[in-house]
Design an enzyme around this catalytic site. Structure first.
Site, PDB file in Angstrom:
ATOM      1  N   HIS A 172       3.250  -4.576  -1.009  1.00 37.56           N
ATOM      2  CA  HIS A 172       3.919  -4.158   0.017  1.00 37.56           C
ATOM      3  C   HIS A 172       4.765  -2.905  -0.445  1.00 37.56           C
ATOM      4  O   HIS A 172       5.443  -3.170  -1.630  1.00 37.56           O
ATOM      5  CB  HIS A 172       4.825  -5.085   0.369  1.00 37.56           C
ATOM      6  CG  HIS A 172       5.533  -4.836   1.800  1.00 37.56           C
ATOM      7  ND1 HIS A 172       6.512  -4.112   2.008  1.00 37.56           N
ATOM      8  CD2 HIS A 172       5.119  -5.191   3.121  1.00 37.56           C
ATOM      9  CE1 HIS A 172       6.928  -3.991   3.350  1.00 37.56           C
ATOM     10  NE2 HIS A 172       5.850  -4.753   3.999  1.00 37.56           N
ATOM     11  N   GLU A 208       0.440 -10.379   5.769  1.00 39.05           N
ATOM     12  CA  GLU A 208      -0.531 -10.460   6.329  1.00 39.05           C
ATOM     13  C   GLU A 208      -1.507 -11.418   5.795  1.00 39.05           C
ATOM     14  O   GLU A 208      -2.429 -12.271   6.741  1.00 39.05           O
ATOM     15  CB  GLU A 208      -1.324  -9.242   6.368  1.00 39.05           C
ATOM     16  CG  GLU A 208      -0.676  -7.980   6.634  1.00 39.05           C
ATOM     17  CD  GLU A 208      -0.443  -7.757   8.113  1.00 39.05           C
ATOM     18  OE1 GLU A 208      -0.381  -8.693   8.774  1.00 39.05           O
ATOM     19  OE2 GLU A 208      -0.813  -6.623   8.609  1.00 39.05           O
TER      20      GLU A 208
HETATM   21  N1  ACO Z   1      -5.162  -4.688  -4.331  1.00 34.75           N
HETATM   22  C1  ACO Z   1      -5.197  -3.770  -5.249  1.00 34.75           C
HETATM   23  N2  ACO Z   1      -4.458  -2.742  -5.837  1.00 34.75           N
HETATM   24  C2  ACO Z   1      -3.328  -2.579  -5.091  1.00 34.75           C
HETATM   25  C3  ACO Z   1      -3.013  -3.369  -4.015  1.00 34.75           C
HETATM   26  C4  ACO Z   1      -3.840  -4.123  -3.514  1.00 34.75           C
HETATM   27  N3  ACO Z   1      -3.556  -4.997  -2.647  1.00 34.75           N
HETATM   28  N4  ACO Z   1      -1.661  -3.087  -3.677  1.00 34.75           N
HETATM   29  C5  ACO Z   1      -1.283  -2.074  -4.463  1.00 34.75           C
HETATM   30  N5  ACO Z   1      -2.295  -1.728  -5.352  1.00 34.75           N
HETATM   31  C6  ACO Z   1      -2.343  -0.658  -6.595  1.00 34.75           C
HETATM   32  C7  ACO Z   1      -2.916   0.736  -5.653  1.00 34.75           C
HETATM   33  O1  ACO Z   1      -4.251   0.761  -5.817  1.00 34.75           O
HETATM   34  C8  ACO Z   1      -2.249   1.576  -6.522  1.00 34.75           C
HETATM   35  O2  ACO Z   1      -2.771   1.817  -7.806  1.00 34.75           O
HETATM   36  P1  ACO Z   1      -3.203   3.375  -8.571  1.00 34.75           P
HETATM   37  O3  ACO Z   1      -1.697   3.626  -9.007  1.00 34.75           O
HETATM   38  O4  ACO Z   1      -3.855   3.107  -9.757  1.00 34.75           O
HETATM   39  O5  ACO Z   1      -3.526   4.285  -7.552  1.00 34.75           O
HETATM   40  C9  ACO Z   1      -0.868   1.053  -7.096  1.00 34.75           C
HETATM   41  O6  ACO Z   1      -1.011  -0.344  -6.635  1.00 34.75           O
HETATM   42  C10 ACO Z   1       0.276   1.362  -5.942  1.00 34.75           C
HETATM   43  O7  ACO Z   1      -0.192   1.463  -4.635  1.00 34.75           O
HETATM   44  P2  ACO Z   1       0.274   2.459  -3.594  1.00 34.75           P
HETATM   45  O8  ACO Z   1      -0.502   2.505  -2.258  1.00 34.75           O
HETATM   46  O9  ACO Z   1       0.845   3.680  -4.032  1.00 34.75           O
HETATM   47  O10 ACO Z   1       1.787   1.266  -3.400  1.00 34.75           O
HETATM   48  P3  ACO Z   1       2.504   1.113  -1.909  1.00 34.75           P
HETATM   49  O11 ACO Z   1       3.730   0.562  -2.399  1.00 34.75           O
HETATM   50  O12 ACO Z   1       2.148   2.178  -0.919  1.00 34.75           O
HETATM   51  O13 ACO Z   1       1.618  -0.335  -1.457  1.00 34.75           O
HETATM   52  C11 ACO Z   1       0.273  -0.927   0.351  1.00 34.75           C
HETATM   53  C12 ACO Z   1       1.606  -0.743  -0.340  1.00 34.75           C
HETATM   54  C13 ACO Z   1      -0.177  -0.116   1.089  1.00 34.75           C
HETATM   55  C14 ACO Z   1       0.711  -2.056   1.552  1.00 34.75           C
HETATM   56  C15 ACO Z   1      -0.377  -1.580  -0.856  1.00 34.75           C
HETATM   57  O14 ACO Z   1      -0.062  -2.733  -1.648  1.00 34.75           O
HETATM   58  C16 ACO Z   1      -2.088  -2.266  -0.175  1.00 34.75           C
HETATM   59  O15 ACO Z   1      -2.817  -1.246   0.196  1.00 34.75           O
HETATM   60  N6  ACO Z   1      -2.194  -3.454  -0.060  1.00 34.75           N
HETATM   61  C17 ACO Z   1      -3.551  -3.896   0.695  1.00 34.75           C
HETATM   62  C18 ACO Z   1      -3.481  -3.767   2.082  1.00 34.75           C
HETATM   63  C19 ACO Z   1      -2.409  -4.610   2.842  1.00 34.75           C
HETATM   64  O16 ACO Z   1      -2.131  -5.900   2.666  1.00 34.75           O
HETATM   65  N7  ACO Z   1      -1.752  -4.204   3.933  1.00 34.75           N
HETATM   66  C20 ACO Z   1      -0.666  -4.981   4.711  1.00 34.75           C
HETATM   67  C21 ACO Z   1       0.615  -4.647   4.190  1.00 34.75           C
HETATM   68  S1  ACO Z   1       1.719  -5.663   4.938  1.00 34.75           S
HETATM   69  C22 ACO Z   1       2.166  -4.839   6.249  1.00 34.75           C
HETATM   70  O17 ACO Z   1       2.238  -3.689   6.447  1.00 34.75           O
HETATM   71  C23 ACO Z   1       2.721  -5.647   7.480  1.00 34.75           C
END
Ligand code: ACO
Length: 355
Positions: free
Chosen positions: A243, A298
């Site tokens: 998140h 989620e």
């Molecule tokens: N699985 C694997 N890797 C992850 C995950 C995950 N769930 N979450 C973050 N990472 C990794 C990314 O791949 C990224 O790696 P990189 O730097 O090598 O490219 C790094 O962590 C940072 O990711 P960002 O997307 O920049 O971080 P952000 O803080 O924006 O992430 C997000 C938040 C978009 C929700 C992310 O954790 C994600 O994609 N989660 C999976 C989807 C999900 O569960 N969404 C629901 C969110 S809850 C809501 O909105 C109500």
């Protein structure tokens, strides 16, 4: 330049306070457990809307405004249901919201969602819509409009806990979208439609359906580690984890898990999900040692909504049903206290020859 606007303060709000590092979530000065146990969805809406959508709001007044809104939304079904019934559910819900008139009051806008989602789900099974019972809570009447029967109190309570838990969460992407729209002085109905569109992406509100797909694909406890390692090696994201703001444990995930446990024998595949959660957190820590990635809201949303009998393509629309009260509160707050939101972009394209 900050492409994700991380840490950028773009609004002042009295609505919810989210401190992701310390695990704090407050709604107008009330903690999560208190809001779930003592206010419920209608009471939480009253707290959010107080001073913005009227004065002296309380749970009973919001319950009756939502009930009247559902009756009006039911009367509007012939305007859009035929055109929407063959579309995928998330797209059909967009039409339901697009049919809401600009001048509608907040409760009327929010009430379009339970009525619309229930009518759409019934119509694809060939069943006619069930008229709302305006005396019930949103959670109980939504389940009743789906099945035609009054729901078991435990199911209505579990859904009410879910709706309350996700009602608002600071400046989420969808909430920001709603505030941007409201900042142009467009209608509240337009702000909610925009919030809904932002919510449908898998990085925001589109994750819970894929959480169940993940549990299905993993299959059983023996397959957990191999499945997780393969997905992470392929660069995929694990749905239900991570998140932008909740870098520590998200208290809403635990609140939803507790609500699910209160369903007793009907609580679904919680044991298996817990095993997947434990292994996924360990795998994410190995893959991203410096980055705290925790279970997000989620993950247990998916299990709870499955346990109360909702199909997985309804999860995001039902999230919107809950969050619409938050979007409306933010849109009203923006209209009352904010300015036009209009940031700037740094141009990095080519210059004209002459320059
Ligand atoms: N699985 C694997 N890797 C992850 C995950 C995950 N769930 N979450 C973050 N990472 C990794 C990314 O791949 C990224 O790696 P990189 O730097 O090598 O490219 C790094 O962590 C940072 O990711 P960002 O997307 O920049 O971080 P952000 O803080 O924006 O992430 C997000 C938040 C978009 C929700 C992310 O954790 C994600 O994609 N989660 C999976 C989807 C999900 O569960 N969404 C629901 C969110 S809850 C809501 O909105 C109500």
């Amino acid at each position: 330049m900050n492409s994700g606007l991380e840490g950028v303060i773009a609004a002042e709000t009295v609505l919810t306070h989210v401190d992701g590092a310390r695990g704090i979530w407050w709604l107008r000065g009330h903690g999560l457990a208190e809001v779930i146990a003592e206010h419920g969805y209608e009471g939480a809406t009253a707290l959010l809307w107080q001073g913005f959508a009227g004065e002296g709001l309380d749970r009973a007044r919001i319950q009756s405004a939502f009930g009247a809104g559902r009756v009006a939304a039911f009367a509007r079904l012939p305007l859009w249901l035929d055109a929407a019934r063959r579309l995928p559910l998330a797209e059909a819900v967009r039409l339901a919201l697009a049919a809401v008139a600009d001048e509608s009051a907040p409760a009327g806008i929010a009430a379009a969602l339970p009525v619309g989602i229930a009518a759409l789900l019934r119509s694809r099974a060939g069943d006619p819509p069930v008229a709302p019972d305006p005396t019930l809570t949103t959670a109980a009447d939504f389940l009743r409009m789906l099945s035609g029967d009054r729901p078991a109190p435990a199911s209505a309570a579990a859904l009410d806990a879910y709706l309350t838990t996700v009602i608002d969460n600071g400046l989420a992407a969808s909430t920001f979208a709603a505030r941007v729209i409201a900042s142009t002085r467009a209608s509240l109905a337009a702000a909610v439609l925009g919030g809904y569109c932002a919510l449908t992406g898998p990085l925001h509100g589109g994750a819970p359906g894929p959480v169940l797909d993940m549990l299905d694909e993993i299959g059983d406890a023996a397959g957990i580690d191999a499945w997780l390692e393969q997905k992470l090696a392929e660069g995929e994201r694990l749905m239900g984890f991570g998140h932008r703001v909740w870098r520590g444990r998200d208290p809403r995930a635990d609140a939803l898990k507790a609500a699910l446990e209160r369903l007793g024998p009907d609580r679904g595949r919680i044991g298996f999900a817990e095993a997947v959660e434990r292994r996924a957190l360990a795998a994410l820590q190995r893959k991203k040692p410096g980055r705290p990635i925790e279970t997000n809201v989620e993950f247990y949303t998916a299990l709870l909504l499955e346990a109360v009998g909702l199909p997985r393509d309804a999860f995001t629309p039902v999230f919107a049903l809950a969050r619409s009260a938050g979007w409306l509160a933010h849109a009203l707050e923006q209209q009352k206290t904010g300015r036009l939101i209009r940031p700037a972009a740094a141009y990095i394209g080519p210059k004209p020859q002459a320059a």
